[in-house]
Motif scaffolding. Structure first.
Motif, PDB file in Angstrom:
ATOM      1  N   SER A 114       0.836  -1.208   0.000  1.00 12.78           N
ATOM      2  CA  SER A 114       0.000   0.000   0.000  1.00 12.78           C
ATOM      3  C   SER A 114       0.869   1.254   0.000  1.00 12.78           C
ATOM      4  CB  SER A 114      -0.912   0.022   1.242  1.00 12.78           C
ATOM      5  OG  SER A 114      -0.135   0.287   2.401  1.00 12.78           O
ATOM      6  N   LEU A 115       0.244   2.345  -0.414  1.00 16.71           N
ATOM      7  CA  LEU A 115       0.931   3.636  -0.452  1.00 16.71           C
ATOM      8  C   LEU A 115       1.325   4.081   0.952  1.00 16.71           C
ATOM      9  CD1 LEU A 115       1.554   5.870  -2.644  1.00 16.71           C
ATOM     10  CD2 LEU A 115      -0.377   7.084  -1.682  1.00 16.71           C
ATOM     11  N   SER A 116       0.438   3.832   1.908  1.00 18.84           N
ATOM     12  CA  SER A 116       0.743   4.278   3.279  1.00 18.84           C
ATOM     13  C   SER A 116       1.957   3.531   3.831  1.00 18.84           C
ATOM     14  CB  SER A 116      -0.476   4.098   4.189  1.00 18.84           C
ATOM     15  OG  SER A 116      -0.919   2.757   4.167  1.00 18.84           O
ATOM     16  N   GLN A 117       2.098   2.256   3.493  1.00 20.04           N
ATOM     17  CA  GLN A 117       3.304   1.522   3.929  1.00 20.04           C
ATOM     18  C   GLN A 117       4.554   2.133   3.293  1.00 20.04           C
ATOM     19  OE1 GLN A 117       2.067  -2.447   2.628  1.00 20.04           O
ATOM     20  NE2 GLN A 117       2.026  -3.147   4.750  1.00 20.04           N
ATOM     21  N   ALA A 118       4.441   2.478   2.004  1.00 17.88           N
ATOM     22  CA  ALA A 118       5.592   3.069   1.306  1.00 17.88           C
ATOM     23  C   ALA A 118       5.965   4.418   1.908  1.00 17.88           C
ATOM     24  CB  ALA A 118       5.279   3.213  -0.181  1.00 17.88           C
ATOM     25  N   ASP A 149       1.652   5.417  -8.038  1.00 26.65           N
ATOM     26  CA  ASP A 149       1.314   6.272  -6.891  1.00 26.65           C
ATOM     27  C   ASP A 149       2.536   6.525  -6.003  1.00 26.65           C
ATOM     28  OD1 ASP A 149      -1.267   6.293  -7.787  1.00 26.65           O
ATOM     29  OD2 ASP A 149      -2.075   4.959  -6.232  1.00 26.65           O
ATOM     30  N   ILE A 150       3.332   5.483  -5.772  1.00 30.96           N
ATOM     31  CA  ILE A 150       4.520   5.672  -4.912  1.00 30.96           C
ATOM     32  C   ILE A 150       5.506   6.629  -5.593  1.00 30.96           C
ATOM     33  CG2 ILE A 150       6.492   4.545  -3.787  1.00 30.96           C
ATOM     34  CD1 ILE A 150       4.808   1.989  -3.583  1.00 30.96           C
ATOM     35  N   ARG A 151       5.671   6.454  -6.918  1.00 24.21           N
ATOM     36  CA  ARG A 151       6.577   7.362  -7.660  1.00 24.21           C
ATOM     37  C   ARG A 151       6.151   8.808  -7.463  1.00 24.21           C
ATOM     38  NH1 ARG A 151      11.258   6.702  -8.772  1.00 24.21           N
ATOM     39  NH2 ARG A 151      11.097   8.310  -7.239  1.00 24.21           N
ATOM     40  N   GLU A 152       4.824   9.020  -7.633  1.00 25.86           N
ATOM     41  CA  GLU A 152       4.297  10.387  -7.529  1.00 25.86           C
ATOM     42  C   GLU A 152       4.502  10.933  -6.111  1.00 25.86           C
ATOM     43  OE1 GLU A 152       0.355  10.745  -9.226  1.00 25.86           O
ATOM     44  OE2 GLU A 152       0.028  12.635  -8.172  1.00 25.86           O
ATOM     45  N   MET A 153       4.213  10.100  -5.126  1.00 24.59           N
ATOM     46  CA  MET A 153       4.344  10.557  -3.737  1.00 24.59           C
ATOM     47  C   MET A 153       5.802  10.868  -3.393  1.00 24.59           C
ATOM     48  SD  MET A 153       3.354   8.591  -0.221  1.00 24.59           S
ATOM     49  CE  MET A 153       4.445   7.228  -0.518  1.00 24.59           C
TER      50      MET A 153
END
Ligand code: G3P
Length: 222
Positions: A114-118, A149-153
């Motif tokens: 998930s994004l939150s884990q990343a 999404d992770i790249r963007e964040m």
């Protein structure tokens, strides 16, 4: 984009490295367990791999609390300068990543879904994050959306944690990873081999050589 082999098989690693396109290796307890046949020990296997690979080699801890993870990480790191310690993405894992970051031991936060884990592993100071795209696809999600999404964040906030696209199943995952701008794709040797193959290359080469063979050899002396 860097390419890592996701294997602990010495022959596959040797072959991949000889192609000049392998930047590192990732392993996990399942991959290691497949290779420890006969009397071979974990230390012997890892030492061999570390000698072959001129780049980061991820080795995973198996302890579940952060003290145990940190203790294992220090031992793994003592096996070679290029060791990266794979840490499961749990609360205990975050604590271990924070401590290891202070000790300048590189970490790879694994089993990310998930994004939150990343976000949290980047804040704790993970060197690498490993989202498992194939296993997300397996449960009806689109694993590559998570990479996007992770790249963007990470770009939004300037996180330096490198994204390793893991659990890659086919060359389309690799293509998508490169277009999204993931830092690394780690893949089984079977997928790596497919990256170089193209039927039109084989067909074209065959035609060139067929035509060449029709020339009178006396005309070809250099
Ligand atoms: O090494 C982590 C990951 O790449 C495992 O992939 O194929 O077992 O989901 P897979």
């Amino acid at each position: 984009m860097k390419i890592f082999l996701d294997t602990a098989n010495v022959e596959e690693i040797k072959e991949g490295v000889s192609w000049g396109a392998v930047d590192g290796v990732t392993t996990n307890p399942t991959l290691i367990s497949k290779e420890l046949k006969g009397g071979l020990t974990f230390k012997e296997l890892v030492t061999t791999i570390l000698k072959i690979v001129d780049g980061p080699v991820s080795l995973e801890v198996t302890g579940l609390n952060h003290e145990e993870m940190v203790r294992e990480a220090r031992i793994l790191k003592s096996l070679g300068e290029n060791v990266v310690v794979k840490i499961p993405t749990t609360v205990e894992g975050l604590k271990a990543i924070k401590i290891l970051n202070k000790e300048k031991i590189n970490t790879n936060a694994t089993l990310v879904f998930s994004l939150s884990q990343a976000l949290l592993v980047a804040k704790a100071g993970a060197t690498y994050v490993s989202p498992f795209v194939g296993r997300l696809d397996d449960i009806g999600e689109d694993g590559m959306n998570l990479i996007q999404d992770i790249r963007e964040m990470y770009d939004n906030f300037g996180f330096e944690t490198e994204i390793i696209v893991a659990s890659i199943r086919h060359p389309v995952h690799v293509r998508q990873a490169a277009l999204i701008g993931a830092d690394i794709a780690t893949m089984p040797f079977e997928v790596f081999k497919k990256l170089i193959s193209h039927p039109k290359t084989d067909e074209g080469l065959k035609r060139f050589l067929d035509d060449w063979s029709k020339i009178d050899p006396s005309k070809l002396k250099l």
